[in-house]
Write a protein that holds these residues in place. Sequence first.
Motif, PDB file in Angstrom:
ATOM      1  N   LYS A  58       0.597  -1.271  -0.057  1.00 60.77           N
ATOM      2  CA  LYS A  58       0.038  -0.033   0.028  1.00 60.77           C
ATOM      3  C   LYS A  58       0.897   1.157   0.110  1.00 60.77           C
ATOM      4  O   LYS A  58       0.573   2.295  -0.801  1.00 60.77           O
ATOM      5  N   LEU A  59       1.924   1.327   0.794  1.00 55.55           N
ATOM      6  CA  LEU A  59       2.725   2.382   1.058  1.00 55.55           C
ATOM      7  C   LEU A  59       3.762   2.512  -0.489  1.00 55.55           C
ATOM      8  O   LEU A  59       3.624   3.847  -0.950  1.00 55.55           O
ATOM      9  N   PHE A  60       3.950   1.671  -1.065  1.00 60.00           N
ATOM     10  CA  PHE A  60       4.745   1.672  -2.411  1.00 60.00           C
ATOM     11  C   PHE A  60       3.886   2.191  -3.282  1.00 60.00           C
ATOM     12  O   PHE A  60       4.434   3.291  -4.086  1.00 60.00           O
ATOM     13  N   PHE A  61       2.719   1.385  -3.682  1.00 59.37           N
ATOM     14  CA  PHE A  61       2.027   1.740  -4.763  1.00 59.37           C
ATOM     15  C   PHE A  61       0.942   3.090  -4.549  1.00 59.37           C
ATOM     16  O   PHE A  61       0.723   3.549  -5.638  1.00 59.37           O
ATOM     17  N   ARG A  62       0.458   3.392  -3.412  1.00 54.96           N
ATOM     18  CA  ARG A  62      -0.324   4.287  -2.824  1.00 54.96           C
ATOM     19  C   ARG A  62      -1.720   4.305  -3.855  1.00 54.96           C
ATOM     20  O   ARG A  62      -2.248   3.413  -3.925  1.00 54.96           O
ATOM     21  N   ASP A  63      -1.848   5.433  -4.621  1.00 51.61           N
ATOM     22  CA  ASP A  63      -3.032   5.797  -5.487  1.00 51.61           C
ATOM     23  C   ASP A  63      -2.867   4.724  -6.593  1.00 51.61           C
ATOM     24  O   ASP A  63      -3.868   4.777  -7.519  1.00 51.61           O
ATOM     25  N   ASN A  64      -1.980   4.003  -7.006  1.00 54.74           N
ATOM     26  CA  ASN A  64      -1.914   3.072  -8.089  1.00 54.74           C
ATOM     27  C   ASN A  64      -2.570   1.905  -7.877  1.00 54.74           C
ATOM     28  O   ASN A  64      -2.689   1.132  -8.960  1.00 54.74           O
ATOM     29  N   LEU A  65      -3.022   1.661  -6.804  1.00 50.08           N
ATOM     30  CA  LEU A  65      -3.660   0.174  -6.352  1.00 50.08           C
ATOM     31  C   LEU A  65      -5.380   0.384  -7.043  1.00 50.08           C
ATOM     32  O   LEU A  65      -5.814   1.361  -6.520  1.00 50.08           O
ATOM     33  N   ILE A  66      -5.563  -0.698  -7.600  1.00 44.90           N
ATOM     34  CA  ILE A  66      -6.981  -0.676  -8.048  1.00 44.90           C
ATOM     35  C   ILE A  66      -7.857  -1.473  -7.331  1.00 44.90           C
ATOM     36  O   ILE A  66      -7.466  -2.668  -7.562  1.00 44.90           O
ATOM     37  N   ILE A  67      -8.717  -1.129  -6.618  1.00 39.51           N
ATOM     38  CA  ILE A  67      -9.641  -2.030  -5.680  1.00 39.51           C
ATOM     39  C   ILE A  67     -10.741  -2.290  -6.513  1.00 39.51           C
ATOM     40  O   ILE A  67     -11.652  -1.646  -7.050  1.00 39.51           O
ATOM     41  N   LYS A  68     -11.348  -3.517  -6.628  1.00 40.79           N
ATOM     42  CA  LYS A  68     -12.510  -4.155  -7.343  1.00 40.79           C
ATOM     43  C   LYS A  68     -13.528  -3.611  -6.492  1.00 40.79           C
ATOM     44  O   LYS A  68     -13.627  -3.557  -5.135  1.00 40.79           O
ATOM     45  N   ASN A  69     -14.794  -3.300  -7.391  1.00 43.04           N
ATOM     46  CA  ASN A  69     -16.012  -2.950  -6.817  1.00 43.04           C
ATOM     47  C   ASN A  69     -16.449  -4.333  -5.965  1.00 43.04           C
ATOM     48  O   ASN A  69     -16.414  -5.346  -6.257  1.00 43.04           O
ATOM     49  N   TYR A  70     -17.040  -3.926  -4.722  1.00 42.23           N
ATOM     50  CA  TYR A  70     -17.355  -5.140  -4.029  1.00 42.23           C
ATOM     51  C   TYR A  70     -18.626  -5.633  -4.676  1.00 42.23           C
ATOM     52  O   TYR A  70     -19.550  -5.461  -5.235  1.00 42.23           O
ATOM     53  N   ASN A  71     -18.427  -7.348  -4.609  1.00 43.56           N
ATOM     54  CA  ASN A  71     -19.415  -8.133  -5.096  1.00 43.56           C
ATOM     55  C   ASN A  71     -19.678  -9.260  -3.993  1.00 43.56           C
ATOM     56  O   ASN A  71     -18.676 -10.067  -3.936  1.00 43.56           O
ATOM     57  N   ASN A  72     -20.684  -9.239  -3.549  1.00 47.06           N
ATOM     58  CA  ASN A  72     -20.943 -10.735  -2.271  1.00 47.06           C
ATOM     59  C   ASN A  72     -20.707 -11.758  -3.269  1.00 47.06           C
ATOM     60  O   ASN A  72     -20.217 -12.687  -2.464  1.00 47.06           O
ATOM     61  N   ASP A  73     -21.261 -11.934  -4.164  1.00 42.73           N
ATOM     62  CA  ASP A  73     -21.086 -13.357  -4.694  1.00 42.73           C
ATOM     63  C   ASP A  73     -19.704 -13.654  -4.934  1.00 42.73           C
ATOM     64  O   ASP A  73     -19.343 -14.911  -4.842  1.00 42.73           O
ATOM     65  N   LEU A  74     -18.952 -12.695  -5.607  1.00 42.24           N
ATOM     66  CA  LEU A  74     -17.431 -13.044  -5.677  1.00 42.24           C
ATOM     67  C   LEU A  74     -16.915 -13.427  -4.283  1.00 42.24           C
ATOM     68  O   LEU A  74     -16.155 -14.140  -4.052  1.00 42.24           O
TER      69      LEU A  74
END
Length: 159
Positions: A9-25
């Motif tokens: 998290k510290l290294f990539f900061r804003d470059n991390l792409i978090i997936k939209n939450y999905n209960n089934d997944l």
Amino acid sequence: MKNKLEQIKLFFRDNLIIKNYNNDLRDSLNIEDANILFNIGLPNSTELDFKFTKEIKYLNNNELILDDSENGKIIYNITNKQVYLFFPSDKKKMILNDGLFQFLFSIYYYELFLNNWKNDKTNRAHYFNDFEKKMNILNHNYESLDYYWEAIIEELSPI
């Protein structure tokens, strides 16, 4: 593991792409994989041409598309826990890593090597040796993988 993910998290900061939450997944993933996809994220990489998105897309019921570029798709097989590159033009698969954790850290170690080397070109051999050692440990000397990371290591070798 938590400390290592904080490093990411510290290294990539804003470059991390978090997936939209999905209960089934979420229900189909183990805790570590769900944490990576929904809390940590996957880092886009210009050098590797990885472009992740927040959207959840499936190739089929047990395969999640992580990156859907023209040249190839990065797929995560939820059942067998493999991340692979799929080339639609010739229907070929190339196994990148065994699991999202291994995939995330392979990208991290690669980007860390490049960052260190760009900031200190005189110690390239040192940074390369550290990178190669970490990748060999992480990927168990590539026993079950195709040639992707091994080729990158060979290409970056200062020898």
